[in-house]
Design a protein around this motif. Structure first.
Motif, PDB file in Angstrom:
ATOM      1  N   GLN A 254       0.829  -1.208   0.000  1.00 58.87           N
ATOM      2  CA  GLN A 254       0.000   0.000   0.000  1.00 58.87           C
ATOM      3  C   GLN A 254       0.868   1.264   0.000  1.00 58.87           C
ATOM      4  OE1 GLN A 254      -3.215   0.090  -0.606  1.00 58.87           O
ATOM      5  NE2 GLN A 254      -3.164  -2.136  -0.710  1.00 58.87           N
ATOM      6  N   LEU A 255       1.991   1.239   0.692  1.00 56.75           N
ATOM      7  CA  LEU A 255       2.912   2.374   0.685  1.00 56.75           C
ATOM      8  C   LEU A 255       3.470   2.603  -0.713  1.00 56.75           C
ATOM      9  CD1 LEU A 255       4.521   4.536   2.267  1.00 56.75           C
ATOM     10  CD2 LEU A 255       6.291   2.794   2.577  1.00 56.75           C
ATOM     11  N   LEU A 256       3.900   1.521  -1.368  1.00 60.04           N
ATOM     12  CA  LEU A 256       4.428   1.658  -2.730  1.00 60.04           C
ATOM     13  C   LEU A 256       3.355   2.130  -3.702  1.00 60.04           C
ATOM     14  CD1 LEU A 256       6.817  -1.416  -2.985  1.00 60.04           C
ATOM     15  CD2 LEU A 256       7.427   0.993  -2.828  1.00 60.04           C
ATOM     16  N   LYS A 257       2.121   1.632  -3.539  1.00 62.32           N
ATOM     17  CA  LYS A 257       1.024   2.098  -4.398  1.00 62.32           C
ATOM     18  C   LYS A 257       0.819   3.604  -4.227  1.00 62.32           C
ATOM     19  CE  LYS A 257      -1.806  -2.105  -4.680  1.00 62.32           C
ATOM     20  NZ  LYS A 257      -2.155  -2.209  -6.090  1.00 62.32           N
ATOM     21  N   ALA A 258       0.855   4.077  -2.991  1.00 61.48           N
ATOM     22  CA  ALA A 258       0.659   5.506  -2.726  1.00 61.48           C
ATOM     23  C   ALA A 258       1.809   6.340  -3.277  1.00 61.48           C
ATOM     24  CB  ALA A 258       0.504   5.739  -1.230  1.00 61.48           C
ATOM     25  N   LEU A 259       3.020   5.813  -3.225  1.00 60.77           N
ATOM     26  CA  LEU A 259       4.183   6.550  -3.722  1.00 60.77           C
ATOM     27  C   LEU A 259       4.267   6.527  -5.244  1.00 60.77           C
ATOM     28  CD1 LEU A 259       6.915   5.476  -1.149  1.00 60.77           C
ATOM     29  CD2 LEU A 259       5.767   7.687  -1.308  1.00 60.77           C
TER      30      LEU A 259
ATOM     31  N   TRP B 262       7.050   1.603 -15.015  1.00 62.85           N
ATOM     32  CA  TRP B 262       7.233   1.359 -13.586  1.00 62.85           C
ATOM     33  C   TRP B 262       8.488   2.062 -13.077  1.00 62.85           C
ATOM     34  CZ3 TRP B 262      11.315  -1.298 -11.312  1.00 62.85           C
ATOM     35  CH2 TRP B 262      12.180  -1.945 -12.187  1.00 62.85           C
ATOM     36  N   LEU B 263       9.352   2.469 -14.003  1.00 66.25           N
ATOM     37  CA  LEU B 263      10.552   3.202 -13.603  1.00 66.25           C
ATOM     38  C   LEU B 263      10.258   4.672 -13.308  1.00 66.25           C
ATOM     39  CD1 LEU B 263      12.977   1.693 -16.254  1.00 66.25           C
ATOM     40  CD2 LEU B 263      12.898   1.157 -13.821  1.00 66.25           C
ATOM     41  N   GLN B 264       9.123   5.174 -13.829  1.00 62.42           N
ATOM     42  CA  GLN B 264       8.772   6.585 -13.607  1.00 62.42           C
ATOM     43  C   GLN B 264       8.144   6.742 -12.232  1.00 62.42           C
ATOM     44  OE1 GLN B 264       6.389   8.331 -16.661  1.00 62.42           O
ATOM     45  NE2 GLN B 264       5.854  10.100 -15.417  1.00 62.42           N
ATOM     46  N   PHE B 265       8.682   7.671 -11.466  1.00 64.97           N
ATOM     47  CA  PHE B 265       8.217   7.877 -10.097  1.00 64.97           C
ATOM     48  C   PHE B 265       7.998   9.359  -9.872  1.00 64.97           C
ATOM     49  CE2 PHE B 265       9.230   8.883  -5.676  1.00 64.97           C
ATOM     50  CZ  PHE B 265       8.365   8.035  -5.025  1.00 64.97           C
ATOM     51  N   PRO B 266       6.878   9.844  -9.449  1.00 67.39           N
ATOM     52  CA  PRO B 266       5.599   9.152  -9.340  1.00 67.39           C
ATOM     53  C   PRO B 266       4.884   9.123 -10.675  1.00 67.39           C
ATOM     54  CG  PRO B 266       5.333  11.394  -8.569  1.00 67.39           C
ATOM     55  CD  PRO B 266       6.796  11.216  -8.945  1.00 67.39           C
ATOM     56  N   GLY B 267       3.834   8.305 -10.746  1.00 69.43           N
ATOM     57  CA  GLY B 267       3.058   8.170 -11.978  1.00 69.43           C
ATOM     58  C   GLY B 267       2.007   9.261 -12.103  1.00 69.43           C
ATOM     59  N   ASN B 268       0.983   8.969 -12.880  1.00 67.87           N
ATOM     60  CA  ASN B 268      -0.083   9.933 -13.149  1.00 67.87           C
ATOM     61  C   ASN B 268      -1.317   9.707 -12.283  1.00 67.87           C
ATOM     62  OD1 ASN B 268       1.350  11.278 -15.140  1.00 67.87           O
ATOM     63  ND2 ASN B 268       0.714   9.835 -16.715  1.00 67.87           N
ATOM     64  N   GLY B 269      -1.172   9.047 -11.181  1.00 69.48           N
ATOM     65  CA  GLY B 269      -2.306   8.772 -10.301  1.00 69.48           C
ATOM     66  C   GLY B 269      -2.887   7.409 -10.590  1.00 69.48           C
ATOM     67  N   GLY B 270      -2.994   6.594  -9.585  1.00 70.05           N
ATOM     68  CA  GLY B 270      -3.512   5.236  -9.732  1.00 70.05           C
ATOM     69  C   GLY B 270      -2.946   4.355  -8.644  1.00 70.05           C
ATOM     70  N   ASP B 271      -3.305   3.092  -8.708  1.00 69.79           N
ATOM     71  CA  ASP B 271      -2.839   2.164  -7.681  1.00 69.79           C
ATOM     72  C   ASP B 271      -2.467   0.810  -8.268  1.00 69.79           C
ATOM     73  OD1 ASP B 271      -5.367   1.313  -8.333  1.00 69.79           O
ATOM     74  OD2 ASP B 271      -6.018   1.023  -6.278  1.00 69.79           O
ATOM     75  N   SER B 272      -1.808   0.838  -9.397  1.00 67.82           N
ATOM     76  CA  SER B 272      -1.493  -0.411 -10.082  1.00 67.82           C
ATOM     77  C   SER B 272      -0.212  -1.072  -9.567  1.00 67.82           C
ATOM     78  CB  SER B 272      -1.360  -0.152 -11.582  1.00 67.82           C
ATOM     79  OG  SER B 272      -1.064  -1.336 -12.270  1.00 67.82           O
ATOM     80  N   PHE B 273       0.785  -0.294  -9.240  1.00 67.08           N
ATOM     81  CA  PHE B 273       2.105  -0.851  -8.909  1.00 67.08           C
ATOM     82  C   PHE B 273       2.352  -0.807  -7.411  1.00 67.08           C
ATOM     83  CE2 PHE B 273       6.680  -0.451  -8.234  1.00 67.08           C
ATOM     84  CZ  PHE B 273       7.168  -1.455  -9.039  1.00 67.08           C
ATOM     85  N   PRO B 274       2.679  -1.931  -6.805  1.00 66.46           N
ATOM     86  CA  PRO B 274       2.727  -3.323  -7.250  1.00 66.46           C
ATOM     87  C   PRO B 274       1.391  -4.036  -7.020  1.00 66.46           C
ATOM     88  CG  PRO B 274       3.758  -3.133  -5.106  1.00 66.46           C
ATOM     89  CD  PRO B 274       3.297  -1.748  -5.495  1.00 66.46           C
TER      90      PRO B 274
END
Length: 168
Positions: free
Chosen positions: A72-77, A98-110
């Motif tokens: 959940q922490l990684l999803k939020a980050l 998945w290398l781009q941090f942070p993304g465009n909003g979402g909860d896909s990774f991981p």
């Protein structure tokens, strides 16, 4: 039991039949774990088997909470967009590597489902695999099928599943 309760409540929350927060899912999972623990204490098993089962249940709960917290922490980050939501909108401009941090909003990774499956398979392997290898084979097969199904159902990308498996 935490895994089952969280998965069931997550399903209903996604379908908007029943809304509950993360802490609500954890509390439901802990309540279900307590019921199973009391049921196991009332069963007619030897004291050694009962204590071994209780210890495994506690370890399972702790590792489930730990891996759920990490994911959940990684999803939020990371905030990586899900494939299915982009497909519904018909707009893949929100795609991020998945290398781009942070993304465009979402909860896909991981992938949380894959992480939970591999965590469970690893605990089964550590506890029962040395006596009967079918526990290991079955656990990791189901975990791998969980990851594949998340990709096949367009819920996650391959990198989401791979990271979830590594965390699990």
């Amino acid at each position: 039991s935490i895994t089952v309760a969280c998965s069931a409540l997550h399903y209903f929350a996604k379908r908007e039949f029943y809304t509950v927060g993360v802490f609500g899912r954890i509390l439901w999972g802990l309540a279900l774990a307590a019921v199973i623990l009391v049921w196991s204490m009332l069963s007619r098993r030897s004291a050694a088997a009962l204590h071994r089962g209780q210890a495994l249940g506690i370890v399972w709960c702790l590792f489930s909470l730990l891996q759920c917290g990490i994911i959940q922490l990684l999803k939020a980050l990371w905030q990586r967009s899900r494939f299915d939501l982009m497909a519904e909108a018909g707009d893949f401009s929100a795609f991020t590597s998945w290398l781009q941090f942070p993304g465009n909003g979402g909860d896909s990774f991981p992938s949380g489902h894959t992480g939970t499956s591999f965590m469970t398979a690893t605990l089964l392997h550590k506890e029962y695999g040395w006596r009967n290898p079918w526990w290991s084979i079955g656990g990791y097969t189901i975990a791998a099928l969980t990851g594949v199904s998340r990709i096949m159902n367009n819920k996650h990308w391959m990198s989401d599943v791979a990271c979830g498996a590594a965390i699990g």
